[in-house]
Write a protein that holds these residues in place. Structure first.
Motif, short mmCIF file in Angstrom:
data_model
loop_
_atom_site.label_atom_id
_atom_site.label_comp_id
_atom_site.label_asym_id
_atom_site.label_seq_id
_atom_site.Cartn_x
_atom_site.Cartn_y
_atom_site.Cartn_z
N VAL A 19 0.84 -1.20 0.00
CA VAL A 19 0.00 0.00 0.00
C VAL A 19 0.87 1.25 0.00
O VAL A 19 0.63 2.20 -0.76
CB VAL A 19 -0.95 0.01 1.21
CG1 VAL A 19 -1.76 1.31 1.25
CG2 VAL A 19 -1.89 -1.18 1.17
N ALA A 20 1.90 1.25 0.85
CA ALA A 20 2.81 2.41 0.89
C ALA A 20 3.50 2.60 -0.46
O ALA A 20 3.63 3.73 -0.95
CB ALA A 20 3.84 2.22 2.00
N ASP A 21 3.92 1.50 -1.09
CA ASP A 21 4.51 1.60 -2.43
C ASP A 21 3.50 2.18 -3.42
O ASP A 21 3.87 3.01 -4.27
CB ASP A 21 4.95 0.21 -2.92
CG ASP A 21 6.21 -0.29 -2.23
OD1 ASP A 21 6.98 0.55 -1.72
OD2 ASP A 21 6.42 -1.52 -2.20
N GLY A 22 2.25 1.76 -3.32
CA GLY A 22 1.22 2.25 -4.23
C GLY A 22 0.98 3.74 -4.07
O GLY A 22 0.74 4.45 -5.06
N MET A 23 1.06 4.23 -2.84
CA MET A 23 0.89 5.67 -2.62
C MET A 23 2.02 6.46 -3.27
O MET A 23 1.79 7.53 -3.87
CB MET A 23 0.82 5.96 -1.12
CG MET A 23 -0.49 5.57 -0.48
SD MET A 23 -0.64 6.16 1.21
CE MET A 23 0.24 4.87 2.07
N LEU A 24 3.23 5.95 -3.15
CA LEU A 24 4.37 6.64 -3.78
C LEU A 24 4.25 6.61 -5.30
O LEU A 24 4.52 7.61 -5.98
CB LEU A 24 5.68 6.00 -3.34
CG LEU A 24 6.06 6.18 -1.87
CD1 LEU A 24 7.35 5.43 -1.56
CD2 LEU A 24 6.24 7.66 -1.54
N LEU A 25 3.84 5.48 -5.84
CA LEU A 25 3.66 5.38 -7.28
C LEU A 25 2.55 6.30 -7.77
O LEU A 25 2.65 6.90 -8.85
CB LEU A 25 3.34 3.93 -7.67
CG LEU A 25 4.52 2.94 -7.58
CD1 LEU A 25 4.02 1.51 -7.69
CD2 LEU A 25 5.54 3.23 -8.68
#
Length: 324
Positions: A210-216
């Protein structure tokens, strides 16, 4: 870049702050209780004390920010009516304050963390970002407040605000204190006596993904768009079965009949304490019995390059059986 983050002491927000710092970004975190911000300070984040409803504190945190990530929210299902105002203030009014202050400050890019819950019960369908829930039959007060907050973000987008929305599924991982984390812990420890709503459907997504998705979404997402950070589609029965297998436990053989749980609604606070669940059994049943919260993450995969891990891998990491 300089990023302003709300909800940084929370389950998802802490992982976002860690990833921002790992890639060299400056972070300013809005924190309601500074005594809980030790991990954020250790990561090198600057702390601004305040609540998401405190416009002045939010504006201080946004000063000079290149991006804002509004993660803060209260996630509780099965709450008594006495806690509803707290959820509304945090989830709806807090979203109004943070987004409006970021817009007024001229923040170039704003990522708002919504949820697949805004679609309501998808009734076995896997829905995409353009799906609109039929009617306003909310499954829980959390469901209602997050839907209303989602509309707040969409209204600002319609007026030209530089907002990108992400919608996670059922988030899990180490140190999760939500009802989902409670289910995993009870299964791991062998304390789960009955299967509860094994057909309830979720997209289970590991917290780091989820954190990776927010950055992306920040780096690659299109302004005004929403992205389902859904993860693989499963049922609650799948989660219990896989957790039990990985923990060397036998899953419960019996399923608690919903009709029996419904009969216990009047004594929900007592039953909840005994079984380790929230006091409002009526709301818990309504949001679980025969309900699916299924969304497609194809858009996030194709446009953002998002690649969530499978449930087996995520559960092994949650249970400490694999490196994170």
């Amino acid at each position: 870049m300089k990023a302003f983050v709300t909800g940084g002491t929370g389950f998802i927000g802490e992982q976002l702050v860690r990833k921002l710092r790992e890639r060299g970004d400056e972070v300013v975190a809005l924190v309601r209780s500074p005594e809980k911000a030790g991990k954020l300070r250790d990561l090198g984040a600057a702390i601004v004390e305040g609540d998401v409803t405190d416009a002045a504190a939010v504006r201080r945190g946004l000063e000079g920010a290149d991006a804002a990530f509004h993660v803060a929210a209260i996630y509780k299902v099965g709450i008594p009516k006495s806690e509803r105002q707290q959820l509304f203030d945090a989830n709806v009014h807090g979203t109004e304050v943070v987004l409006d202050q970021a817009i007024e400050a001229g923040t170039p890019r704003i990522v708002y963390v919504s949820t697949l819950n805004v679609y309501g019960n998808t009734r076995g369908k896997v829905v995409e970002e353009g799906y609109e829930r039929p009617g306003d039959d909310f499954l829980s007060y959390y469901d209602e407040t997050k839907w209303r907050a989602h509309q707040v973000a969409k209204d600002r987008i319609a007026n030209g605000a530089p907002i990108v929305i992400v919608q996670p599924g059922g988030v899990y991982g180490p140190n999760d204190h939500s009802e989902l984390g409670n289910m995993i812990d009870q299964t791991r420890s062998g304390k789960l006596l009955f299967k509860l709503f094994p057909d309830a459907g979720f997209n289970f997504v590991y917290v780091d993904d989820v954190a990776d998705g927010m950055l992306l979404a920040h780096d690659r997402g299109r302004i005004g768009e929403s992205y389902n950070l859904a993860g693989p589609k499963h049922t609650m029965g799948d989660l219990v079965q896989k957790t039990a297998e990985l923990s060397g436990r036998k899953p419960p053989r019996l399923t608690m009949p919903p009709i029996l749980m419904k009969s216990a609604i009047p004594i929900g606070p007592v039953v909840g304490k005994v079984m380790g669940f929230p006091p409002n059994l009526g709301e818990l049943i309504k949001t679980s019995d025969g309900v699916t919260f299924w969304g497609s993450d194809q858009k996030a995969r194709s446009e953002l390059g998002w690649q969530p891990r499978d449930l087996d891998t995520g559960l092994r990491q949650t249970l400490g059986q694999a490196p994170i």
